[in-house]
Design a protein around this motif. Structure first.
Motif, PDB file in Angstrom:
ATOM      1  N   MET A 249      21.407  44.471  46.708  1.00 34.70           N
ATOM      2  CA  MET A 249      20.643  43.220  46.707  1.00 34.70           C
ATOM      3  C   MET A 249      21.562  42.029  46.469  1.00 34.70           C
ATOM      4  O   MET A 249      21.362  40.952  47.040  1.00 34.70           O
ATOM      5  CB  MET A 249      19.553  43.286  45.644  1.00 34.70           C
ATOM      6  N   LEU A 250      22.564  42.232  45.620  1.00 39.73           N
ATOM      7  CA  LEU A 250      23.508  41.151  45.340  1.00 39.73           C
ATOM      8  C   LEU A 250      24.328  40.808  46.577  1.00 39.73           C
ATOM      9  O   LEU A 250      24.537  39.630  46.885  1.00 39.73           O
ATOM     10  CB  LEU A 250      24.431  41.565  44.198  1.00 39.73           C
ATOM     11  N   PHE A 251      24.759  41.832  47.310  1.00 40.20           N
ATOM     12  CA  PHE A 251      25.550  41.591  48.512  1.00 40.20           C
ATOM     13  C   PHE A 251      24.732  40.860  49.575  1.00 40.20           C
ATOM     14  O   PHE A 251      25.221  39.924  50.215  1.00 40.20           O
ATOM     15  CB  PHE A 251      26.087  42.905  49.082  1.00 40.20           C
ATOM     16  N   GLU A 252      23.474  41.317  49.752  1.00 41.94           N
ATOM     17  CA  GLU A 252      22.636  40.664  50.772  1.00 41.94           C
ATOM     18  C   GLU A 252      22.167  39.301  50.304  1.00 41.94           C
ATOM     19  O   GLU A 252      22.298  38.298  51.001  1.00 41.94           O
ATOM     20  CB  GLU A 252      21.426  41.529  51.122  1.00 41.94           C
ATOM     21  N   GLY A 253      21.578  39.270  49.097  1.00 36.25           N
ATOM     22  CA  GLY A 253      21.087  37.993  48.587  1.00 36.25           C
ATOM     23  C   GLY A 253      22.205  37.010  48.356  1.00 36.25           C
ATOM     24  O   GLY A 253      22.030  35.794  48.523  1.00 36.25           O
ATOM     25  N   LEU A 370      14.324  45.376  59.792  1.00 35.38           N
ATOM     26  CA  LEU A 370      14.692  46.788  59.933  1.00 35.38           C
ATOM     27  C   LEU A 370      15.668  47.247  58.857  1.00 35.38           C
ATOM     28  O   LEU A 370      15.551  48.355  58.334  1.00 35.38           O
ATOM     29  CB  LEU A 370      15.278  47.033  61.318  1.00 35.38           C
ATOM     30  N   GLN A 371      16.630  46.397  58.499  1.00 33.45           N
ATOM     31  CA  GLN A 371      17.598  46.847  57.491  1.00 33.45           C
ATOM     32  C   GLN A 371      16.919  47.032  56.135  1.00 33.45           C
ATOM     33  O   GLN A 371      17.313  47.904  55.360  1.00 33.45           O
ATOM     34  CB  GLN A 371      18.783  45.873  57.413  1.00 33.45           C
ATOM     35  N   VAL A 372      15.860  46.269  55.847  1.00 33.02           N
ATOM     36  CA  VAL A 372      15.113  46.468  54.599  1.00 33.02           C
ATOM     37  C   VAL A 372      14.386  47.811  54.633  1.00 33.02           C
ATOM     38  O   VAL A 372      14.371  48.558  53.638  1.00 33.02           O
ATOM     39  CB  VAL A 372      14.090  45.329  54.382  1.00 33.02           C
ATOM     40  N   CYS A 391      26.404  47.620  52.907  1.00 30.84           N
ATOM     41  CA  CYS A 391      25.966  46.240  52.665  1.00 30.84           C
ATOM     42  C   CYS A 391      27.151  45.327  52.391  1.00 30.84           C
ATOM     43  O   CYS A 391      27.204  44.190  52.880  1.00 30.84           O
ATOM     44  CB  CYS A 391      24.986  46.198  51.493  1.00 30.84           C
ATOM     45  N   PHE A 392      28.109  45.817  51.614  1.00 34.95           N
ATOM     46  CA  PHE A 392      29.287  44.998  51.307  1.00 34.95           C
ATOM     47  C   PHE A 392      30.061  44.673  52.580  1.00 34.95           C
ATOM     48  O   PHE A 392      30.456  43.520  52.814  1.00 34.95           O
ATOM     49  CB  PHE A 392      30.180  45.730  50.308  1.00 34.95           C
ATOM     50  N   ILE A 393      30.292  45.689  53.403  1.00 35.58           N
ATOM     51  CA  ILE A 393      31.047  45.476  54.645  1.00 35.58           C
ATOM     52  C   ILE A 393      30.304  44.514  55.569  1.00 35.58           C
ATOM     53  O   ILE A 393      30.894  43.574  56.120  1.00 35.58           O
ATOM     54  CB  ILE A 393      31.303  46.818  55.359  1.00 35.58           C
ATOM     55  N   ALA A 394      29.010  44.746  55.740  1.00 32.29           N
ATOM     56  CA  ALA A 394      28.227  43.939  56.684  1.00 32.29           C
ATOM     57  C   ALA A 394      28.159  42.472  56.279  1.00 32.29           C
ATOM     58  O   ALA A 394      28.342  41.578  57.117  1.00 32.29           O
ATOM     59  CB  ALA A 394      26.812  44.512  56.799  1.00 32.29           C
ATOM     60  N   LEU A 425      23.395  40.624  59.013  1.00 35.08           N
ATOM     61  CA  LEU A 425      22.139  41.373  59.014  1.00 35.08           C
ATOM     62  C   LEU A 425      22.101  42.404  60.141  1.00 35.08           C
ATOM     63  O   LEU A 425      21.622  43.534  59.949  1.00 35.08           O
ATOM     64  CB  LEU A 425      20.958  40.413  59.143  1.00 35.08           C
ATOM     65  N   THR A 426      22.588  42.017  61.295  1.00 34.15           N
ATOM     66  CA  THR A 426      22.575  42.934  62.437  1.00 34.15           C
ATOM     67  C   THR A 426      23.507  44.118  62.207  1.00 34.15           C
ATOM     68  O   THR A 426      23.151  45.273  62.478  1.00 34.15           O
ATOM     69  CB  THR A 426      22.979  42.187  63.718  1.00 34.15           C
ATOM     70  N   THR A 427      24.689  43.840  61.681  1.00 32.40           N
ATOM     71  CA  THR A 427      25.639  44.916  61.370  1.00 32.40           C
ATOM     72  C   THR A 427      25.047  45.869  60.340  1.00 32.40           C
ATOM     73  O   THR A 427      25.152  47.098  60.466  1.00 32.40           O
ATOM     74  CB  THR A 427      26.955  44.330  60.839  1.00 32.40           C
ATOM     75  N   SER A 428      24.425  45.315  59.314  1.00 28.94           N
ATOM     76  CA  SER A 428      23.818  46.132  58.260  1.00 28.94           C
ATOM     77  C   SER A 428      22.743  47.049  58.830  1.00 28.94           C
ATOM     78  O   SER A 428      22.701  48.251  58.528  1.00 28.94           O
ATOM     79  CB  SER A 428      23.220  45.230  57.177  1.00 28.94           C
TER      80      SER A 428
END
Length: 454
Positions: A249-253, A370-372, A391-394, A425-428
């Motif tokens: 969540m931290l990486f995405e948010g 979709l990633q969610v 998530c970190f990479i994406a 988001l797309t990569t994730s």
């Protein structure tokens, strides 16, 4: 006929997801009302709320991520019909959430000086600090609420948290209106008034959910205190699941809150437009969150039953349903891109900028939703370490560098920032689906082994 194997699950998916959607959407709608009320005060106050929430959201992502560990463990215990195990996870999870809430409150107070070093307009920072002081304290009741909510979600009782959330949202809107503008005998506190309204509503939300759950006959046994001392092993399992989820969540948010900081370097108008676009996409994101929670619950239930065939079928039904709903939001954002920003503010420069961002937001509705859902399904499998790396990479190896480079004033400015979000988001989404498919693909002959040993 093959499609019907999935579509027949849509109704059950929605039964579980709808209360989560409405509850989460309620939170965002209050944010929408807050932004509309504060937007009437001008671009600087709106940008200040955005900046203050930047720091707050980092804490929020960590806290809620840890609390998410409770749901799959409760759901798995429920699938095994082991109520004693469920009670242990619930009560230990509640202790964990309370401790984390207090810890995050302290950390927020210590990190306030960071706002002065983010190259933000001085007037925005000065307005943001008092707002953050008050909202930081609300992390404590919010995290305790999360402990109760994730417990109820794990038992598929998602409607009770929805009731508490909607009621608290009404309380929030009322006190925001009274305290922002100084209605009746209440003082005009503007941004601080919005923060006080948030604090009052979160305390109310916690108290209401506690009494709802405690008075449910089927849940009374869960509230009987465990006689044994707290178990280090239970806390260890909660943390082993919660910490990677918090990082996810931290990486995405974090990349979204980083967009606020990057937009702030472009000026007050750019930051206000960024806040409008973020608030709008967060509404559609909460719909996806509901389906993600549903994926966690239903996948964990099937894992507890060791019914791996239906586990994969049900998960795919949620993925299909998410795609269909996200497609509608894509169309809606494109058609309404010029109208929606006018609900927040009447300055044409901000409206034009926000409309440009909504075009990109429309495109990433599919990958974001979709990633969610994929993350939720993997969480139900209790597979959290590899998804955290994904998530970190994406977001930070791919998405953020694109946002940083293209988001410069001499490049694509605000649009460039959001192109980075789209890439992340797309990569994730692609990588998370590959991970889920790998773990659950029975044709590999490792159907049950792959994720039981992960």
């Amino acid at each position: 006929m093959q499609l019907q194997l999935y579509t027949k699950e849509f109704k059950q998916n929605l039964i579980i997801a709808m209360p989560v959607m409405l509850g989460q959407l309620g939170h965002v709608l209050v944010g929408f009302v807050d932004n509309v009320m504060i937007g009437k005060l001008g671009p600087a106050p709106l940008a200040a709320v955005s900046l203050g929430n930047t720091v707050l959201y980092f804490a929020l992502f960590l806290g809620i991520g840890f609390s998410f560990a409770i749901t799959p463990l409760i759901a798995e215990a429920d699938g095994e019909n082991d109520q004693l195990k469920g009670r242990f996870y619930f009560q230990h999870g509640l202790v964990m959430c309370t401790f984390i809430g207090i810890l995050l409150f302290g950390l927020l107070l210590l990190t306030k000086p960071i706002l002065y070093h983010l190259n933000q307009p001085n007037e925005v920072v000065e307005l943001a600090i008092p707002y953050l002081n008050i909202v930081a304290f609300s992390m404590i009741p919010l995290m305790v609420f999360q402990g109760f909510k994730q417990f109820a979600d794990g038992l598929s009782l998602t409607k009770y948290a929805m009731y508490a959330t909607i009621a608290s949202n009404l309380v929030n809107v009322l006190f925001n209106y009274l305290l922002i503008y100084g209605i009746w005998f209440f003082p005009r506190l503007e941004l601080e008034g919005a923060a006080i309204g948030t604090l009052i509503s979160r305390v109310f939300m916690l108290v209401l959910l506690y009494f709802i759950l405690k008075n449910r006959p089927k849940l009374k046994s869960y509230f009987v205190l465990i006689k044994r001392s707290l178990s280090k092993q239970v806390f260890k399992r909660l943390i082993n699941l919660g910490f990677p989820t918090a990082l996810q969540m931290l990486f995405e948010g974090g990349i979204f809150t980083a967009s606020v900081i990057l937009a702030g370097t472009l000026g007050t108008e750019a930051q206000a437009a960024n806040q409008i676009a973020l608030n709008l996409v967060s509404m559609t994101f909460m719909i996806a969150v509901g389906l993600g929670v549903t994926a966690t619950i239903r996948v964990a239930n099937q894992k507890g039953k060791r019914d791996y065939f239906n586990l994969r079928r049900i998960a795919n039904s949620i993925f299909i349903q998410t795609f269909l709903i996200a497609s509608l939001f894509t169309i809606g954002f494109i058609l309404l891109k010029s109208f929606l920003p006018t609900l927040y503010i009447d300055e044409q420069e901000v409206i034009t900028l926000a409309a440009q961002l909504l075009v990109i937001a429309a495109i990433f509705q599919l990958s974001d939703g979709l990633q969610v859902a994929f993350l939720g399904a993997l969480r139900g499998l209790q597979d959290v370490k590899i998804p955290t790396l994904i998530c970190f990479i994406a977001y930070w190896i791919i998405g953020f560098p694109i946002s940083f480079i293209l988001g410069q004033a001499d490049q694509f400015a605000s649009v460039g920032i959001w192109l980075g979000l789209l890439a992340g988001l797309t990569t994730s989404a692609i990588m998370l689906y590959i991970r889920f498919n790998y773990l659950t693909n029975s044709s590999k002959g490792k159907y049950t082994q792959a994720y039981e040993t992960t």
